[in-house]
Write a protein that holds these residues in place. Sequence first.
Motif, PDB file in Angstrom:
ATOM      1  N   GLU A 232      17.315  -5.445 -16.025  1.00 16.68           N
ATOM      2  CA  GLU A 232      15.922  -6.184 -16.126  1.00 16.68           C
ATOM      3  C   GLU A 232      14.875  -5.252 -16.690  1.00 16.68           C
ATOM      4  OE1 GLU A 232      13.935  -7.999 -12.217  1.00 16.68           O
ATOM      5  OE2 GLU A 232      13.647  -5.949 -12.104  1.00 16.68           O
ATOM      6  N   MET A 233      14.391  -5.947 -17.832  1.00 12.96           N
ATOM      7  CA  MET A 233      13.287  -5.214 -18.597  1.00 12.96           C
ATOM      8  C   MET A 233      11.788  -5.311 -17.814  1.00 12.96           C
ATOM      9  SD  MET A 233      14.625  -6.154 -22.455  1.00 12.96           S
ATOM     10  CE  MET A 233      13.430  -4.973 -23.315  1.00 12.96           C
ATOM     11  N   VAL A 234      10.911  -4.650 -18.266  1.00 12.78           N
ATOM     12  CA  VAL A 234       9.720  -4.631 -17.558  1.00 12.78           C
ATOM     13  C   VAL A 234       9.028  -5.673 -17.513  1.00 12.78           C
ATOM     14  CG1 VAL A 234       7.321  -3.271 -17.506  1.00 12.78           C
ATOM     15  CG2 VAL A 234       9.340  -2.181 -18.328  1.00 12.78           C
ATOM     16  N   ALA A 235       8.949  -6.837 -18.612  1.00 11.46           N
ATOM     17  CA  ALA A 235       8.170  -8.039 -18.529  1.00 11.46           C
ATOM     18  C   ALA A 235       8.844  -8.922 -17.521  1.00 11.46           C
ATOM     19  CB  ALA A 235       8.224  -8.702 -19.790  1.00 11.46           C
ATOM     20  N   LEU A 236      10.296  -8.906 -17.251  1.00 11.83           N
ATOM     21  CA  LEU A 236      10.997  -9.605 -16.502  1.00 11.83           C
ATOM     22  C   LEU A 236      10.764  -9.248 -15.107  1.00 11.83           C
ATOM     23  CD1 LEU A 236      12.925 -12.104 -15.863  1.00 11.83           C
ATOM     24  CD2 LEU A 236      14.712 -10.569 -16.126  1.00 11.83           C
ATOM     25  N   ASN A 237      10.791  -7.799 -14.689  1.00 10.50           N
ATOM     26  CA  ASN A 237      10.269  -7.363 -13.498  1.00 10.50           C
ATOM     27  C   ASN A 237       8.976  -7.631 -13.260  1.00 10.50           C
ATOM     28  OD1 ASN A 237       9.262  -4.890 -12.044  1.00 10.50           O
ATOM     29  ND2 ASN A 237      11.171  -4.910 -11.536  1.00 10.50           N
ATOM     30  N   ILE A 238       8.031  -7.696 -13.952  1.00  6.22           N
ATOM     31  CA  ILE A 238       6.639  -7.930 -13.500  1.00  6.22           C
ATOM     32  C   ILE A 238       6.472  -9.599 -13.068  1.00  6.22           C
ATOM     33  CG2 ILE A 238       4.066  -8.433 -14.645  1.00  6.22           C
ATOM     34  CD1 ILE A 238       4.584  -5.829 -16.325  1.00  6.22           C
ATOM     35  N   VAL A 239       7.200 -10.490 -13.994  1.00  2.00           N
ATOM     36  CA  VAL A 239       7.246 -11.750 -13.449  1.00  2.00           C
ATOM     37  C   VAL A 239       7.856 -12.113 -12.069  1.00  2.00           C
ATOM     38  CG1 VAL A 239       7.991 -14.027 -14.299  1.00  2.00           C
ATOM     39  CG2 VAL A 239       7.046 -12.692 -15.779  1.00  2.00           C
ATOM     40  N   ASN A 240       8.969 -11.459 -12.036  1.00  2.00           N
ATOM     41  CA  ASN A 240       9.701 -11.650 -10.796  1.00  2.00           C
ATOM     42  C   ASN A 240       9.073 -10.957  -9.482  1.00  2.00           C
ATOM     43  OD1 ASN A 240      12.200 -12.645 -11.824  1.00  2.00           O
ATOM     44  ND2 ASN A 240      13.050 -10.704 -12.314  1.00  2.00           N
ATOM     45  N   THR A 241       8.208 -10.093  -9.745  1.00  4.61           N
ATOM     46  CA  THR A 241       7.395  -9.444  -8.707  1.00  4.61           C
ATOM     47  C   THR A 241       6.262 -10.617  -8.397  1.00  4.61           C
ATOM     48  OG1 THR A 241       7.530  -7.519  -9.308  1.00  4.61           O
ATOM     49  CG2 THR A 241       5.824  -7.568  -8.084  1.00  4.61           C
ATOM     50  N   MET A 242       5.668 -10.951  -9.457  1.00  4.05           N
ATOM     51  CA  MET A 242       4.272 -11.865  -9.293  1.00  4.05           C
ATOM     52  C   MET A 242       4.825 -13.198  -8.552  1.00  4.05           C
ATOM     53  SD  MET A 242       1.431 -10.962 -10.131  1.00  4.05           S
ATOM     54  CE  MET A 242       0.509 -12.312 -10.607  1.00  4.05           C
ATOM     55  N   PHE A 243       5.968 -13.889  -8.941  1.00  2.40           N
ATOM     56  CA  PHE A 243       6.172 -15.354  -8.642  1.00  2.40           C
ATOM     57  C   PHE A 243       7.363 -15.509  -7.738  1.00  2.40           C
ATOM     58  CE2 PHE A 243       4.108 -15.335 -12.738  1.00  2.40           C
ATOM     59  CZ  PHE A 243       2.938 -15.872 -12.617  1.00  2.40           C
ATOM     60  N   ASN A 244       8.302 -14.566  -7.726  1.00  4.12           N
ATOM     61  CA  ASN A 244       9.411 -14.446  -6.841  1.00  4.12           C
ATOM     62  C   ASN A 244       9.307 -13.711  -5.404  1.00  4.12           C
ATOM     63  OD1 ASN A 244      10.399 -16.298  -8.808  1.00  4.12           O
ATOM     64  ND2 ASN A 244      11.603 -14.850  -9.862  1.00  4.12           N
ATOM     65  N   ARG A 245       8.403 -12.804  -5.268  1.00  2.04           N
ATOM     66  CA  ARG A 245       8.412 -12.238  -4.115  1.00  2.04           C
ATOM     67  C   ARG A 245       6.907 -12.310  -3.622  1.00  2.04           C
ATOM     68  NH1 ARG A 245      10.581  -7.627  -7.891  1.00  2.04           N
ATOM     69  NH2 ARG A 245      12.703  -8.328  -8.012  1.00  2.04           N
ATOM     70  N   VAL A 246       7.063 -12.903  -2.253  1.00  4.80           N
ATOM     71  CA  VAL A 246       5.716 -13.276  -1.553  1.00  4.80           C
ATOM     72  C   VAL A 246       5.073 -12.031  -1.299  1.00  4.80           C
ATOM     73  CG1 VAL A 246       4.749 -14.609   0.267  1.00  4.80           C
ATOM     74  CG2 VAL A 246       6.834 -15.485  -0.809  1.00  4.80           C
ATOM     75  N   GLY A 247       3.486 -12.015  -1.356  1.00  4.38           N
ATOM     76  CA  GLY A 247       2.796 -10.986  -0.601  1.00  4.38           C
ATOM     77  C   GLY A 247       2.525  -9.789  -1.478  1.00  4.38           C
ATOM     78  N   VAL A 248       3.123  -9.831  -2.676  1.00 10.05           N
ATOM     79  CA  VAL A 248       3.130  -8.712  -3.543  1.00 10.05           C
ATOM     80  C   VAL A 248       2.566  -9.006  -4.916  1.00 10.05           C
ATOM     81  CG1 VAL A 248       4.837  -7.180  -2.447  1.00 10.05           C
ATOM     82  CG2 VAL A 248       5.566  -8.773  -4.200  1.00 10.05           C
ATOM     83  N   GLU A 249       1.668  -9.896  -5.110  1.00  8.66           N
ATOM     84  CA  GLU A 249       0.907 -10.507  -6.348  1.00  8.66           C
ATOM     85  C   GLU A 249       0.129  -9.090  -6.826  1.00  8.66           C
ATOM     86  OE1 GLU A 249       2.083 -14.117  -3.869  1.00  8.66           O
ATOM     87  OE2 GLU A 249       1.091 -11.963  -3.489  1.00  8.66           O
ATOM     88  N   GLY A 250      -0.406  -8.680  -5.837  1.00  6.62           N
ATOM     89  CA  GLY A 250      -1.365  -7.482  -6.503  1.00  6.62           C
ATOM     90  C   GLY A 250      -0.794  -6.380  -7.144  1.00  6.62           C
TER      91      GLY A 250
END
Length: 281
Positions: A232-250
């Motif tokens: 998982e590269m950084v851009a994919l990690n950021i997208v997964n954090t933002m849109f695939n994990r609830v409550g951690v958008e910040g």
Amino acid sequence: MQSSLKKYFPIFVLPTLLAFLIAFLVPFVIGFFLSFADFTTITDASFVGLDNYKQAFTQREGFIDSFVFTTLVVIVSIVTVNLFAFAIAWTLTRKLKGTNFFRTVFFMPNLIGGIVLGYTWQSMINAVLAKYGTTIVADWKYGYLGLIVLINWQLVGYMMIIYIAGLQNVPPELIEAAEIDGAGRGEILRHVTIPMVMPSITICLFLTLSNTFKLFDQNLALTNGAPRSQTEMVALNIVNTMFNRVGVEGVGQAKAVIFVVVVVVIAMFQLRATRSREVEA
């Protein structure tokens, strides 16, 4: 002419300036402030200070691991892409037959979308690995090598065009003077050609660095971070954090800010280092 240009300059600049403000500057400023907030939408953001940045480095989503993996991909890609691109460009400026055809062939992969490239190379690599009873997502090393091959296949042709432009601008009299002084082909390449092509090298290194660091769609299609987010590269990690994990958008927004700052700093150092080696004809 000069007075007309000054008069109509704002009219021509305004559309581009508005597009820059709407598509980049305003979202970046909003995103920067949201990185210090807990939110699900822009309207319900609540300030939490540096907590998002602390979580970005301590959560189990593997932000540090993705940064390390991305750095490994970037280092190898910068070297291989530019070596192959320069070698091909140097060959295609030797007045060989069919050079225009080969330039077109090498440039064509750059026109194909990243998602298509990712799935295409995934199918081809899996077809080869199937003979050994494995797949590209069975081991992170396969995904790593697959990304390197994909990046080279896509970017070499584009960098080749830039290098060709630089090589064609090398003054012939400099090469002739070096030949008269008894310099060999290798010496001419090292002491005449490469110094004169440094502006092209600066551009190609910058483009390779920035494009590889922000790689997303190719990574998503090729491995989607598998196995166990090891590719998982950084851009994919950021997208997964933002849109695939609830409550951690910040937290995802904080990761994005960190990512931008790191890439900008590295790119600035690269530009400064290579520009200092540029010479004028």
